[in-house]
Design an enzyme around this catalytic site. Structure first.
Site, PDB file in Angstrom:
ATOM      1  CB  CYS A  87      36.875  43.712 -41.996  1.00 23.78           C
ATOM      2  SG  CYS A  87      37.136  43.249 -43.422  1.00 23.78           S
ATOM      3  CD  GLU A  88      29.965  42.747 -41.336  1.00 24.96           C
ATOM      4  OE1 GLU A  88      29.907  42.647 -39.438  1.00 24.96           O
ATOM      5  OE2 GLU A  88      28.854  43.489 -41.149  1.00 24.96           O
ATOM      6  CG  HIS A  89      32.440  43.215 -44.998  1.00 23.84           C
ATOM      7  ND1 HIS A  89      33.088  44.736 -44.849  1.00 23.84           N
ATOM      8  CD2 HIS A  89      30.937  43.290 -45.459  1.00 23.84           C
ATOM      9  CE1 HIS A  89      31.836  45.521 -44.985  1.00 23.84           C
ATOM     10  NE2 HIS A  89      30.710  44.331 -45.370  1.00 23.84           N
ATOM     11  CG  HIS A  90      37.683  41.019 -47.386  1.00 25.41           C
ATOM     12  ND1 HIS A  90      37.415  42.408 -46.904  1.00 25.41           N
ATOM     13  CD2 HIS A  90      36.798  40.951 -49.158  1.00 25.41           C
ATOM     14  CE1 HIS A  90      36.536  43.048 -48.147  1.00 25.41           C
ATOM     15  NE2 HIS A  90      36.978  42.191 -49.299  1.00 25.41           N
ATOM     16  CD  GLN A 128      37.311  52.555 -38.694  1.00 23.20           C
ATOM     17  OE1 GLN A 128      38.278  52.503 -39.323  1.00 23.20           O
ATOM     18  NE2 GLN A 128      38.109  53.401 -38.299  1.00 23.20           N
ATOM     19  CG  HIS A 156      39.721  48.761 -43.150  1.00 20.58           C
ATOM     20  ND1 HIS A 156      38.712  48.057 -41.862  1.00 20.58           N
ATOM     21  CD2 HIS A 156      39.816  49.730 -42.242  1.00 20.58           C
ATOM     22  CE1 HIS A 156      38.629  49.087 -41.415  1.00 20.58           C
ATOM     23  NE2 HIS A 156      38.794  49.701 -41.217  1.00 20.58           N
ATOM     24  CB  CYS A 158      40.254  44.111 -46.244  1.00 20.51           C
ATOM     25  SG  CYS A 158      38.936  45.109 -46.193  1.00 20.51           S
TER      26      CYS A 158
HETATM   27  N1  GTP Z   1      32.223  49.933 -44.191  1.00 19.44           N
HETATM   28  C1  GTP Z   1      33.377  50.053 -43.929  1.00 19.44           C
HETATM   29  N2  GTP Z   1      33.296  48.807 -45.158  1.00 19.44           N
HETATM   30  C2  GTP Z   1      34.271  48.321 -44.925  1.00 19.44           C
HETATM   31  C3  GTP Z   1      34.771  47.208 -43.350  1.00 19.44           C
HETATM   32  N3  GTP Z   1      36.159  46.823 -43.875  1.00 19.44           N
HETATM   33  C4  GTP Z   1      35.760  46.928 -45.164  1.00 19.44           C
HETATM   34  N4  GTP Z   1      35.206  47.124 -45.499  1.00 19.44           N
HETATM   35  C5  GTP Z   1      34.501  47.147 -47.065  1.00 19.44           C
HETATM   36  O1  GTP Z   1      33.835  45.943 -46.963  1.00 19.44           O
HETATM   37  C6  GTP Z   1      32.977  45.933 -48.453  1.00 19.44           C
HETATM   38  C7  GTP Z   1      32.671  45.002 -48.817  1.00 19.44           C
HETATM   39  O2  GTP Z   1      32.543  44.744 -50.946  1.00 19.44           O
HETATM   40  P1  GTP Z   1      32.272  43.920 -51.299  1.00 19.44           P
HETATM   41  O3  GTP Z   1      31.821  43.982 -53.039  1.00 19.44           O
HETATM   42  O4  GTP Z   1      31.285  42.957 -51.612  1.00 19.44           O
HETATM   43  O5  GTP Z   1      33.502  42.868 -51.753  1.00 19.44           O
HETATM   44  P2  GTP Z   1      34.882  43.046 -52.256  1.00 19.44           P
HETATM   45  O6  GTP Z   1      34.385  42.676 -53.804  1.00 19.44           O
HETATM   46  O7  GTP Z   1      36.259  42.051 -51.311  1.00 19.44           O
HETATM   47  O8  GTP Z   1      35.578  44.672 -52.618  1.00 19.44           O
HETATM   48  P3  GTP Z   1      36.701  45.153 -52.965  1.00 19.44           P
HETATM   49  O9  GTP Z   1      37.377  44.931 -51.267  1.00 19.44           O
HETATM   50  O10 GTP Z   1      36.778  46.398 -53.377  1.00 19.44           O
HETATM   51  O11 GTP Z   1      37.846  44.420 -53.239  1.00 19.44           O
HETATM   52  C8  GTP Z   1      34.695  46.605 -49.334  1.00 19.44           C
HETATM   53  O12 GTP Z   1      33.846  47.776 -50.153  1.00 19.44           O
HETATM   54  C9  GTP Z   1      35.519  46.811 -47.833  1.00 19.44           C
HETATM   55  O13 GTP Z   1      36.723  47.531 -48.426  1.00 19.44           O
HETATM   56  C10 GTP Z   1      34.848  48.550 -42.368  1.00 19.44           C
HETATM   57  O14 GTP Z   1      34.693  48.121 -41.152  1.00 19.44           O
HETATM   58  N5  GTP Z   1      33.638  49.537 -42.884  1.00 19.44           N
HETATM   59 ZN    ZN Z   2      37.781  43.084 -45.419  1.00 22.48          ZN
END
Ligand code: GTP
Ligand code: ZN
Length: 198
Positions: A87-90, A128, A156, A158
């Site tokens: 996942c590109e966020h974590h 995704q 996921h 994360c």
């Molecule tokens: N739509 C989508 N979201 C994703 C995917 N993979 C991870 N995420 C979400 O990306 C979001 C990033 O949100 P942030 O609030 O910036 O990050 P965060 O504080 O780490 O969020 P939490 O996971 O809720 O603790 C989270 O809600 C993740 O669940 C994906 O493939 N698709």
């Molecule tokens: Zn993630």
């Protein structure tokens, strides 16, 4: 070589990533000189290059190598294609299965190229939804079928190991082009991917 499969690690990239991973190891409070983790920066540098090898691959080029003229015009379904992405966020893994179908329009594609296209787009930093869309659009563009459909079911890490820590939720994404916009065709596909026949 006409197109690139992952064969060797880029030395410069490996060295760069090694230094960064060494800092991460130190940053989390571990001793980077401890015997057990001495080689970890190099292993991690290679692992992350493997997991993101999709950036150096050209999906359209690879698909075009295996498109054959054929008059078969019924639905072709390949289901349960396992996939691993980050996942590109974590930068934590998400993984699951992709199901792909298309209806040929005078051309079919080598079956192995469907899992290959999944890997090419999965082995990058992704969400995704975009992964689903990338696979769908690439097949639509290169194969020009009467219709194409992609469904991905994934979990996921994360959302499991950290964050909301939900262990039993899975995410489904889908995309449909051409004839799969029609309810009957779409339902046939969804029925086929939910059957246990292999
Ligand atoms: N739509 C989508 N979201 C994703 C995917 N993979 C991870 N995420 C979400 O990306 C979001 C990033 O949100 P942030 O609030 O910036 O990050 P965060 O504080 O780490 O969020 P939490 O996971 O809720 O603790 C989270 O809600 C993740 O669940 C994906 O493939 N698709
Ligand atoms: Zn993630």
């Amino acid at each position: 070589m006409a197109y690139k499969y992952f064969e060797e690690y880029n030395h410069k990239v490996t060295e760069n990533l090694k230094n960064n991973f060494r800092e991460i190891i130190q940053g989390v409070g571990e001793d980077p000189e401890r015997e057990g983790v001495l080689k970890t920066p190099e292993r991690a540098a290679k692992a992350i290059q493997f997991l993101t090898q999709g950036y150096s691959m050209d999906a359209e080029k690879i698909l075009k190598k295996a498109i054959f003229k054929e008059s078969y015009d019924e639905m072709v379904v390949v289901k349960d294609i396992e996939l691993y992405s980050l996942c590109e966020h974590h930068m934590l893994p998400f993984f699951g299965k992709a199901h792909i179908a298309y209806i040929p329009n005078g051309r079919i594609i080598g079956l192995s190229k469907l899992p290959r296209v999944v890997d090419i787009f999965a082995r990058r930093l992704q969400v995704q939804e975009r992964l689903t869309h990338d696979i769908l659009e690439c097949l639509n563009k290169t194969l020009k079928p009467q219709g194409v459909a992609v469904v991905i079911e994934a979990v996921h890490m994360c959302m499991m190991m950290r964050g909301v820590q939900k262990q039993n939720s899975a995410t489904t994404t889908s995309g449909f082009r051409g004839q799969f916009k029609e309810i009957e065709t779409r339902e046939e596909f969804l029925k086929l991917i939910s059957s246990d026949l292999r």
